[in-house]
Enzyme design. Sequence first.
Site, PDB file in Angstrom:
ATOM      1  N   ASN A 140       0.867  -1.175   0.000  1.00 18.82           N
ATOM      2  CA  ASN A 140       0.000   0.000   0.000  1.00 18.82           C
ATOM      3  C   ASN A 140       0.905   1.227   0.000  1.00 18.82           C
ATOM      4  O   ASN A 140       1.465   1.587   1.033  1.00 18.82           O
ATOM      5  CB  ASN A 140      -0.886  -0.044   1.258  1.00 18.82           C
ATOM      6  N   TRP A 141       1.046   1.837  -1.164  1.00 21.79           N
ATOM      7  CA  TRP A 141       1.990   2.957  -1.292  1.00 21.79           C
ATOM      8  C   TRP A 141       1.453   4.239  -0.658  1.00 21.79           C
ATOM      9  O   TRP A 141       2.193   5.213  -0.530  1.00 21.79           O
ATOM     10  CB  TRP A 141       2.307   3.209  -2.770  1.00 21.79           C
ATOM     11  N   LYS A 142       0.179   4.254  -0.318  1.00 19.94           N
ATOM     12  CA  LYS A 142      -0.463   5.460   0.236  1.00 19.94           C
ATOM     13  C   LYS A 142      -0.193   6.651  -0.699  1.00 19.94           C
ATOM     14  O   LYS A 142      -0.106   6.479  -1.904  1.00 19.94           O
ATOM     15  CB  LYS A 142       0.005   5.699   1.671  1.00 19.94           C
ATOM     16  N   HIS A 201      -9.572   1.074   4.778  1.00 19.66           N
ATOM     17  CA  HIS A 201      -8.299   1.316   5.460  1.00 19.66           C
ATOM     18  C   HIS A 201      -8.537   2.274   6.631  1.00 19.66           C
ATOM     19  O   HIS A 201      -9.337   3.199   6.542  1.00 19.66           O
ATOM     20  CB  HIS A 201      -7.270   1.902   4.487  1.00 19.66           C
ATOM     21  N   GLU A 224      -6.928   4.697   7.697  1.00 15.68           N
ATOM     22  CA  GLU A 224      -6.724   6.123   7.409  1.00 15.68           C
ATOM     23  C   GLU A 224      -7.975   6.718   6.762  1.00 15.68           C
ATOM     24  O   GLU A 224      -8.324   7.877   6.988  1.00 15.68           O
ATOM     25  CB  GLU A 224      -5.474   6.303   6.527  1.00 15.68           C
ATOM     26  N   GLU A 253      -5.417  -4.951  10.494  1.00 16.71           N
ATOM     27  CA  GLU A 253      -4.421  -3.900  10.698  1.00 16.71           C
ATOM     28  C   GLU A 253      -4.721  -3.163  12.010  1.00 16.71           C
ATOM     29  O   GLU A 253      -5.534  -2.223  12.028  1.00 16.71           O
ATOM     30  CB  GLU A 253      -4.462  -2.899   9.539  1.00 16.71           C
ATOM     31  N   GLY A 283       2.320   2.407  10.694  1.00 16.95           N
ATOM     32  CA  GLY A 283       3.246   3.523  10.522  1.00 16.95           C
ATOM     33  C   GLY A 283       3.931   3.946  11.806  1.00 16.95           C
ATOM     34  O   GLY A 283       4.551   5.004  11.865  1.00 16.95           O
ATOM     35  N   SER A 306       3.353  -1.954  10.311  1.00 12.67           N
ATOM     36  CA  SER A 306       4.802  -1.979  10.580  1.00 12.67           C
ATOM     37  C   SER A 306       5.472  -3.313  10.225  1.00 12.67           C
ATOM     38  O   SER A 306       6.392  -3.748  10.910  1.00 12.67           O
ATOM     39  CB  SER A 306       5.097  -1.592  12.034  1.00 12.67           C
ATOM     40  N   GLY A 338       2.848  -1.060   4.266  1.00 15.66           N
ATOM     41  CA  GLY A 338       2.864   0.350   3.911  1.00 15.66           C
ATOM     42  C   GLY A 338       4.284   0.820   3.638  1.00 15.66           C
ATOM     43  O   GLY A 338       4.842   0.595   2.564  1.00 15.66           O
ATOM     44  N   GLY A 339       4.896   1.432   4.641  1.00  6.82           N
ATOM     45  CA  GLY A 339       6.213   2.044   4.488  1.00  6.82           C
ATOM     46  C   GLY A 339       7.248   1.164   3.793  1.00  6.82           C
ATOM     47  O   GLY A 339       7.957   1.620   2.892  1.00  6.82           O
TER      48      GLY A 339
HETATM   49  P1  PGA Z   1       2.801   0.433   7.600  1.00  3.48           P
HETATM   50  O1  PGA Z   1       1.329   0.598   6.948  1.00  3.48           O
HETATM   51  O2  PGA Z   1       3.368  -0.866   7.050  1.00  3.48           O
HETATM   52  O3  PGA Z   1       3.564   1.637   7.148  1.00  3.48           O
HETATM   53  O4  PGA Z   1       2.612   0.360   9.060  1.00  3.48           O
HETATM   54  C1  PGA Z   1       0.468  -0.489   6.739  1.00  3.48           C
HETATM   55  C2  PGA Z   1      -0.834  -0.031   6.138  1.00  3.48           C
HETATM   56  O5  PGA Z   1      -1.338   1.034   6.518  1.00  3.48           O
HETATM   57  O6  PGA Z   1      -1.420  -0.701   5.262  1.00  3.48           O
END
Ligand code: PGA
Length: 256
Positions: A9-11, A96, A98, A168, A174, A214, A235-236
Amino acid sequence: MRRPIIAGNWKMNTCRESAAALIDGLKGEAAESRSDVEVIVCPPFPYLSLAAEKVAGSCIQVGGQNAWHEDAGAFTGETSCQMLKDVGCQWVILGHSERRQINGESDSLINQKTHKALSTGLGVILCVGELLEQREADQTEAVLEEQMTGGLAGVTAESMANVVIAYEPVWAIGTGKVATDEQAEAAHAFLRSWLEKRFNLDVAAATRILYGGSVKPDNAAGLLGQPNVDGALVGGASLKTELFIPIIQAGAASVA
Ligand code: PGA
């Protein structure tokens, strides 16, 4: 057997050049001939076409990070499921945290989007997960139950073949604060038993449940080695090939 999925997930990250470079790096190094793990990248909307062109001929699949539940019309700023399909997406991430928190998305909106995505022929990665205060108040299972019940309302057992769940925990996204292997396994086992109750044993046994929050190369093997963890939503660490490739490899090793 459930084939693991490693999804990135590149956001709201990358630019045209770095998006292209990231996919080239993945194609070259890891994902080209991998049949033991499904690799999905979810770039921002403006780079989806580019991503779909770049992954052609490889086994990497492309997903959107969100979608709207109407086909077309006066919905300024929104993107339909049909548009995602049109530019080459096979998947869409819905619910998600967010989007739930920043954009105020409710379970019922997420449910409408889920129905639209499934009827459009997109696979859905449905995200669920508790806040830190909910975990501390021992409400994790109640929150998961509510999000699953709401998000999957009216979805048939048959349609579940195209749904993947991503657990999640919001406190792990994050933050560098990953769930322990045991915490992840307990939540995943709860989700699988929920699937059995709501649908049936076959759906529970076949549905992939990904962990997200994470995930890094150094914790991937432990998490992915849990019996009810069928992959990762990253994500990251999905923004750097040198981090994402070892996670893909950990996914492959978890079934080897
Ligand atoms: P993260 O994000 O790996 O940066 O914690 C995961 C996500 O939000 O899908």
